[in-house]
Design an enzyme around this catalytic site. Structure first.
Site, mmCIF file in Angstrom:
data_model
loop_
_atom_site.group_PDB
_atom_site.id
_atom_site.type_symbol
_atom_site.label_atom_id
_atom_site.label_comp_id
_atom_site.label_asym_id
_atom_site.label_seq_id
_atom_site.Cartn_x
_atom_site.Cartn_y
_atom_site.Cartn_z
ATOM 1 N N ASP A 63 92.196 31.480 38.500
ATOM 2 C CA ASP A 63 92.993 30.364 39.041
ATOM 3 C C ASP A 63 93.916 29.819 37.952
ATOM 4 O OD1 ASP A 63 91.777 30.346 41.602
ATOM 5 O OD2 ASP A 63 91.841 28.155 41.657
ATOM 6 N N ASP A 99 85.018 29.494 27.460
ATOM 7 C CA ASP A 99 85.720 28.206 27.368
ATOM 8 C C ASP A 99 86.935 28.327 26.441
ATOM 9 O OD1 ASP A 99 83.948 28.565 25.230
ATOM 10 O OD2 ASP A 99 83.473 26.440 25.016
ATOM 11 N N TYR A 137 77.062 34.003 41.704
ATOM 12 C CA TYR A 137 77.379 34.039 43.133
ATOM 13 C C TYR A 137 76.245 34.620 43.974
ATOM 14 C CZ TYR A 137 82.293 32.663 42.921
ATOM 15 O OH TYR A 137 83.453 31.958 42.789
ATOM 16 N N LYS A 177 79.646 33.573 27.683
ATOM 17 C CA LYS A 177 79.128 32.448 26.906
ATOM 18 C C LYS A 177 77.867 32.909 26.185
ATOM 19 C CE LYS A 177 79.881 28.383 26.926
ATOM 20 N NZ LYS A 177 80.461 27.587 25.809
ATOM 21 N N ASP A 182 86.391 33.700 38.352
ATOM 22 C CA ASP A 182 86.924 32.849 39.416
ATOM 23 C C ASP A 182 87.791 31.756 38.795
ATOM 24 O OD1 ASP A 182 87.175 31.818 42.069
ATOM 25 O OD2 ASP A 182 85.693 30.277 41.558
HETATM 26 C C1 IPM Z 1 88.330 33.569 45.103
HETATM 27 C C2 IPM Z 1 87.861 32.425 45.951
HETATM 28 C C3 IPM Z 1 86.471 32.759 46.486
HETATM 29 C C4 IPM Z 1 85.532 32.864 45.304
HETATM 30 C C5 IPM Z 1 85.919 31.768 47.539
HETATM 31 C C6 IPM Z 1 86.856 31.587 48.702
HETATM 32 C C7 IPM Z 1 84.552 32.169 48.007
HETATM 33 O O1 IPM Z 1 87.884 31.245 45.219
HETATM 34 O O2 IPM Z 1 88.434 34.694 45.629
HETATM 35 O O3 IPM Z 1 88.629 33.348 43.918
HETATM 36 O O4 IPM Z 1 84.985 31.856 44.815
HETATM 37 O O5 IPM Z 1 85.354 33.984 44.836
HETATM 38 MG MG MG Z 2 88.742 31.418 43.276
#
Ligand code: IPM
Ligand code: MG
Length: 370
Positions: free
Chosen positions: A255, A227, A143, A194, A251
């Site tokens: 999710d 992975d 990032y 990784k 990240d």
């Molecule tokens: C998260 C989001 C952010 C990230 C975006 C909105 C920049 O996906 O907080 O997980 O990638 O960190």
């Molecule tokens: Mg995210």
């Protein structure tokens, strides 16, 4: 009388403002009903700040974030600002907050509430009782690594570059945070990288191992390739307790973990920095979900991820564990009573609007506190 807590609320874009108004009602409820009092400042971030000020985060807002006790953020971004140059996009506001506040430890708990076992796409037995915590490094890695950019090559083709870079200090501090959290839970930590293909992953594994041997030998530590971790999370998520990983893998894995709980609309997060001389820790709380432009402004969004983020604030910034429990119990009871926003509703059942969910929560809090 203890001093009031100072709070900066940044609703942001898309569903951010509508979920935040419901959470704001709960914050105000605490202000009136419990021992804690808040001085609240509300400001713009992301696309909303771009529209008003031409930048996703003004210096004035950044300054406020640096001085308050805690920041509560909704979400940023949306199609309206997709065409902007990269360094002016709404997301830059969020990333600047994380970086300048030095919030390197991002805690993303994935808890499956009993009432929502059926809401997940996974089999009930795989997720029922799930309670895991992903600790995502938040200020380094892909990032923020340099060099970065898009460049034109002599032959007219182009090249996009990002750098996955970690120092031993960056790895150690987030690993330390994860070991400490593991000690307060099941004393089990799994570190994901990784190391089979990336030097930064090799260093990650070495530093986590070194710290383990030096200071946390009592914690059960395992390593996993990221992975494989993604696969194991859907195969058998309950094998994990605390997972520590880098910014990019965190990240993605968080999710994925969100869907284990039934909906990304349920996943809160806390982003923490180091404590200063006075013991105050810079901190920002935000849901893991984004701005959901497809449903924004329609009163369909689930406010629970942001509300649970507020509960994390009570626990981690203000040491108000009982008040945090109160919020979490209210959420549990409301879900047990069958109250659902669209993202977690059973097919064919009645669904609540964002504000009706807020009403239900306030009524439940009144009941619990009576
Ligand atoms: C998260 C989001 C952010 C990230 C975006 C909105 C920049 O996906 O907080 O997980 O990638 O960190
Ligand atoms: Mg995210």
């Amino acid at each position: 009388m203890p001093a009031n807590k100072t709070l900066l609320i940044l609703p942001g874009d898309g569903i951010g403002p509508e979920v935040m108004s419901e959470v704001r009602r709960v914050v105000d409820w605490f202000d009136r009903r419990q021992a804690v009092s808040f001085d609240i400042d509300e400001d713009l971030v992301g696309g909303a700040a771009i529209d008003a000020h031409g930048t996703p985060l003004t210096d004035a807002t950044m300054d406020k974030a640096m001085t308050v006790d805690a920041v509560l953020l909704g979400a940023v971004g949306g199609p309206k600002w997709d065409e902007l140059p990269f360094d002016q996009k709404p997301e830059r506001g969020l990333l600047r907050l994380r970086k300048e506040m030095d919030l390197y430890a991002n805690l993303r708990p994935a808890i499956c509430f009993d009432a929502l076992v059926e809401a997940s796409t996974l089999k009930p037995e795989v997720i029922s009782g799930l309670d895991i915590l992903i600790v995502r490094e938040l200020t380094g890695g892909l990032y923020f690594g340099t060099p970065r950019g898009i460049e034109e090559l002599p032959d007219g083709t182009r090249r996009g570059v990002n750098t996955h870079v970690y120092t031993s200090t960056e790895i150690q501090r987030v690993a330390r945070a994860a070991f400490e959290l593991a000690r307060k839970r099941s004393n089990k930590l799994c570190s994901a990288e990784k190391a089979n293909v990336m030097e930064s992953g090799v260093l990650w594994r070495q530093e986590v191992t070194k710290l383990h041997q030096a200071e946390y030998a009592d914690v059960e530590l395992t390593h996993i390739y990221a992975d494989n971790c993604a696969m194991q999370l859907v195969r058998d998520p309950k094998q994990f307790d605390v997972i520590v990983t880098d910014n990019m893998f965190g990240d993605m894995l968080s999710d994925e973990a969100g869907m284990l709980t039934g909906s990304l609309g349920m996943l809160p997060s806390a982003s923490l920095g180091d404590a200063d001389e006075t013991g105050r820790r810079r901190a920002m709380y935000e849901p893991v979900h984004g701005t959901a432009p497809d449903i924004a402004g329609q009163g369909k969004a689930n406010p629970l991820a942001t509300l649970l983020s507020f509960a994390m604030m009570l626990r981690y910034s203000f040491d108000l564990g009982q008040d945090a429990d109160l919020v979490e119990t209210a959420v549990k009871n409301v879900l047990d009573a069958g109250k659902r926003t669209a993202d977690i509703a059973a097919p064919g059942s009645e669904t609540l609007s964002t504000s009706a969910m807020g009403d239900a929560l306030l009524a439940e809090l009144d009941k619990l506190a009576a």
